[in-house]
Scaffold this motif. Structure first.
Motif, mmCIF file in Angstrom:
data_model
loop_
_atom_site.group_PDB
_atom_site.id
_atom_site.type_symbol
_atom_site.label_atom_id
_atom_site.label_comp_id
_atom_site.label_asym_id
_atom_site.label_seq_id
_atom_site.Cartn_x
_atom_site.Cartn_y
_atom_site.Cartn_z
ATOM 1 N N ALA A 61 0.336 -4.845 16.065
ATOM 2 C CA ALA A 61 -0.227 -6.123 15.615
ATOM 3 C C ALA A 61 0.062 -7.170 16.689
ATOM 4 O O ALA A 61 0.965 -7.997 16.537
ATOM 5 N N PRO A 62 -0.688 -7.139 17.799
ATOM 6 C CA PRO A 62 -0.371 -8.034 18.916
ATOM 7 C C PRO A 62 -0.536 -9.505 18.573
ATOM 8 O O PRO A 62 -1.524 -9.903 17.944
ATOM 9 N N ALA A 63 0.439 -10.294 18.983
ATOM 10 C CA ALA A 63 0.386 -11.742 18.778
ATOM 11 C C ALA A 63 -0.628 -12.371 19.722
ATOM 12 O O ALA A 63 -1.009 -11.795 20.747
ATOM 13 N N THR A 64 -1.069 -13.567 19.379
ATOM 14 C CA THR A 64 -1.950 -14.356 20.234
ATOM 15 C C THR A 64 -1.083 -15.186 21.171
ATOM 16 O O THR A 64 -0.309 -16.030 20.713
ATOM 17 N N ILE A 65 -1.182 -14.949 22.471
ATOM 18 C CA ILE A 65 -0.376 -15.660 23.456
ATOM 19 C C ILE A 65 -1.157 -16.867 23.969
ATOM 20 O O ILE A 65 -2.286 -16.731 24.443
ATOM 21 N N PRO A 72 -5.971 -29.285 24.414
ATOM 22 C CA PRO A 72 -5.936 -29.810 23.039
ATOM 23 C C PRO A 72 -5.212 -28.870 22.079
ATOM 24 O O PRO A 72 -5.230 -27.641 22.235
ATOM 25 N N GLN A 73 -4.607 -29.469 21.053
ATOM 26 C CA GLN A 73 -3.865 -28.691 20.069
ATOM 27 C C GLN A 73 -4.740 -27.636 19.397
ATOM 28 O O GLN A 73 -4.253 -26.569 18.984
ATOM 29 N N ALA A 74 -6.031 -27.919 19.303
ATOM 30 C CA ALA A 74 -6.932 -26.965 18.651
ATOM 31 C C ALA A 74 -6.875 -25.590 19.299
ATOM 32 O O ALA A 74 -7.006 -24.565 18.610
ATOM 33 N N LEU A 75 -6.642 -25.539 20.604
ATOM 34 C CA LEU A 75 -6.547 -24.246 21.283
ATOM 35 C C LEU A 75 -5.264 -23.521 20.910
ATOM 36 O O LEU A 75 -5.251 -22.298 20.744
ATOM 37 N N PHE A 76 -4.175 -24.265 20.773
ATOM 38 C CA PHE A 76 -2.890 -23.658 20.422
ATOM 39 C C PHE A 76 -2.860 -23.198 18.963
ATOM 40 O O PHE A 76 -2.045 -22.364 18.587
ATOM 41 N N ASP A 77 -3.769 -23.751 18.156
ATOM 42 C CA ASP A 77 -3.848 -23.347 16.752
ATOM 43 C C ASP A 77 -4.646 -22.059 16.558
ATOM 44 O O ASP A 77 -4.604 -21.461 15.477
ATOM 45 N N MET A 78 -5.352 -21.626 17.591
ATOM 46 C CA MET A 78 -6.217 -20.455 17.453
ATOM 47 C C MET A 78 -5.387 -19.171 17.418
ATOM 48 O O MET A 78 -4.393 -19.031 18.124
ATOM 49 N N ARG A 79 -5.799 -18.249 16.579
ATOM 50 C CA ARG A 79 -5.177 -16.934 16.480
ATOM 51 C C ARG A 79 -6.269 -15.881 16.495
ATOM 52 O O ARG A 79 -7.337 -16.071 15.904
ATOM 53 N N ASP A 106 4.332 -1.284 26.570
ATOM 54 C CA ASP A 106 5.078 -2.445 26.103
ATOM 55 C C ASP A 106 4.701 -2.671 24.640
ATOM 56 O O ASP A 106 3.578 -3.071 24.328
ATOM 57 N N ALA A 107 5.655 -2.411 23.765
ATOM 58 C CA ALA A 107 5.387 -2.496 22.327
ATOM 59 C C ALA A 107 5.469 -3.919 21.791
ATOM 60 O O ALA A 107 5.198 -4.147 20.610
ATOM 61 N N ASP A 108 5.835 -4.875 22.639
ATOM 62 C CA ASP A 108 6.049 -6.242 22.171
ATOM 63 C C ASP A 108 4.993 -7.235 22.627
ATOM 64 O O ASP A 108 4.756 -8.236 21.946
ATOM 65 N N ARG A 109 4.355 -6.992 23.762
ATOM 66 C CA ARG A 109 3.466 -8.002 24.330
ATOM 67 C C ARG A 109 2.204 -8.168 23.496
ATOM 68 O O ARG A 109 1.612 -7.204 23.015
ATOM 69 N N GLY A 110 1.778 -9.424 23.356
ATOM 70 C CA GLY A 110 0.555 -9.738 22.633
ATOM 71 C C GLY A 110 -0.649 -9.832 23.541
ATOM 72 O O GLY A 110 -0.671 -9.267 24.646
ATOM 73 N N LEU A 111 -1.667 -10.557 23.092
ATOM 74 C CA LEU A 111 -2.919 -10.717 23.817
ATOM 75 C C LEU A 111 -2.953 -12.085 24.489
ATOM 76 O O LEU A 111 -2.866 -13.120 23.823
ATOM 77 N N ASP A 112 -3.081 -12.100 25.814
ATOM 78 C CA ASP A 112 -3.184 -13.370 26.536
ATOM 79 C C ASP A 112 -4.607 -13.917 26.426
ATOM 80 O O ASP A 112 -5.510 -13.237 25.921
ATOM 81 N N HIS A 113 -4.811 -15.133 26.943
ATOM 82 C CA HIS A 113 -6.121 -15.751 26.712
ATOM 83 C C HIS A 113 -7.229 -15.088 27.517
ATOM 84 O O HIS A 113 -8.408 -15.237 27.182
ATOM 85 N N GLY A 114 -6.878 -14.331 28.554
ATOM 86 C CA GLY A 114 -7.901 -13.546 29.230
ATOM 87 C C GLY A 114 -8.498 -12.489 28.330
ATOM 88 O O GLY A 114 -9.630 -12.043 28.539
ATOM 89 N N ALA A 115 -7.750 -12.077 27.332
ATOM 90 C CA ALA A 115 -8.239 -11.118 26.341
ATOM 91 C C ALA A 115 -8.824 -11.822 25.120
ATOM 92 O O ALA A 115 -9.973 -11.593 24.732
#
Length: 261
Positions: A61-65, A72-79, A106-115
């Motif tokens: 369940a990769p986190a949104t990085i 803007p805060q709206a981008l940081f609110d995106m998941r 790597d079992a811990d890394r989430g999805l960066d914004h390139g993804a």
């Protein structure tokens, strides 16, 4: 191409602001799902996952990085809560290791914004499993092409191999010159994008792999190699290439996309 056989694809993800600002590139990315359907899984080679050797993400369940600042805060609110696929990540690692290339999971890394930026636009339901495979700016373009070649068999199972970077990527030219979203395209950026398109259309893989050195104004368009390396992985994973989108944002970011069949 059979119903199950997807091309490999390279997209330019641009600034995170693409999520908030209308543009032809945003419209194109929003149409990815309609163009390519719902893959069995997506393997993303992102410019923002840069490691010493190859690393496949294996979180279920990769986190949104949110790997950026000053937006803007709206981008940081995106998941983007897409599932991962640990089994696929391990399979990829086994394939790469079998070719004699160092690799880990790597079992811990989430999805960066390139993804998550192109995936959120193209597959907003977030119901397709996603695995990221890193680039390595310490390695040559040919290394990335080989990584892509090793992924080719996954396409036969309906897996989409997606390189996510930028066809041109000189951020200093944006900030130092105060370019706005609809700024004019300078000759040095247009010439490089046109040259790459011509070389890909001609099937000149060697020239494209050496685009930063051989293409017009290559170093000016890519002061660092990270954002063009995903193109080489997508090339390796596919065959003959065609440009499926062409536009610019901020004048100097070519938002071109390619499919390799």
């Amino acid at each position: 191409m059979s119903a199950a056989m997807l091309p490999s694809v390279f997209v330019s993800h641009g600034s995170p602001m693409i999520m908030l600002e209308p543009s032809p590139a945003r419209d194109f990315l929003a149409g990815l799902g309609a163009r390519f359907g719902k893959p069995e899984a997506i393997v993303v080679v992102s410019a923002h996952h840069d490691t010493v050797e190859a690393v496949a993400t294996a979180s279920p369940a990769p986190a949104t990085i949110h790997d950026f600042g000053g937006f803007p805060q709206a981008l940081f609110d995106m998941r983007y809560p897409a599932p991962g696929d640990p089994a696929l990540a391990q399979e990829i690692a086994d394939i790469v290791a079998g070719a004699g290339m160092p690799v880990s999971v790597d079992a811990d890394r989430g999805l960066d914004h390139g993804a998550w930026v192109p995936l959120m636009l193209g597959w907003p339901e977030a119901d397709v499993p996603v695995v990221q495979l890193s680039i390595s700016s310490r390695h040559a373009p040919a290394w990335h092409f080989e990584i892509g070649r090793l992924l080719q068999p996954l396409r036969e199972r309906g897996v989409l191999v997606l390189g996510s970077g930028s066809l041109t990527h000189n951020l200093r030219a944006i900030f130092a010159e105060g370019r706005d979203h609809d700024a004019a395209v300078p000759d040095w950026a247009a010439a490089f994008a046109d040259w790459v398109q011509e070389r890909i259309a001609a099937g000149d893989t060697e020239a494209v792999l050496n685009a930063v050195e051989r293409g017009p104004h290559g170093r000016q368009n890519h002061p660092t190699p990270d954002h063009i390396l995903p193109l080489f992985a997508a090339m390796g994973a596919g065959g003959r290439g065609e440009r499926i989108h062409h536009s610019f944002t901020y004048g100097v970011l070519a938002m071109d996309a390619y499919a390799f069949h």
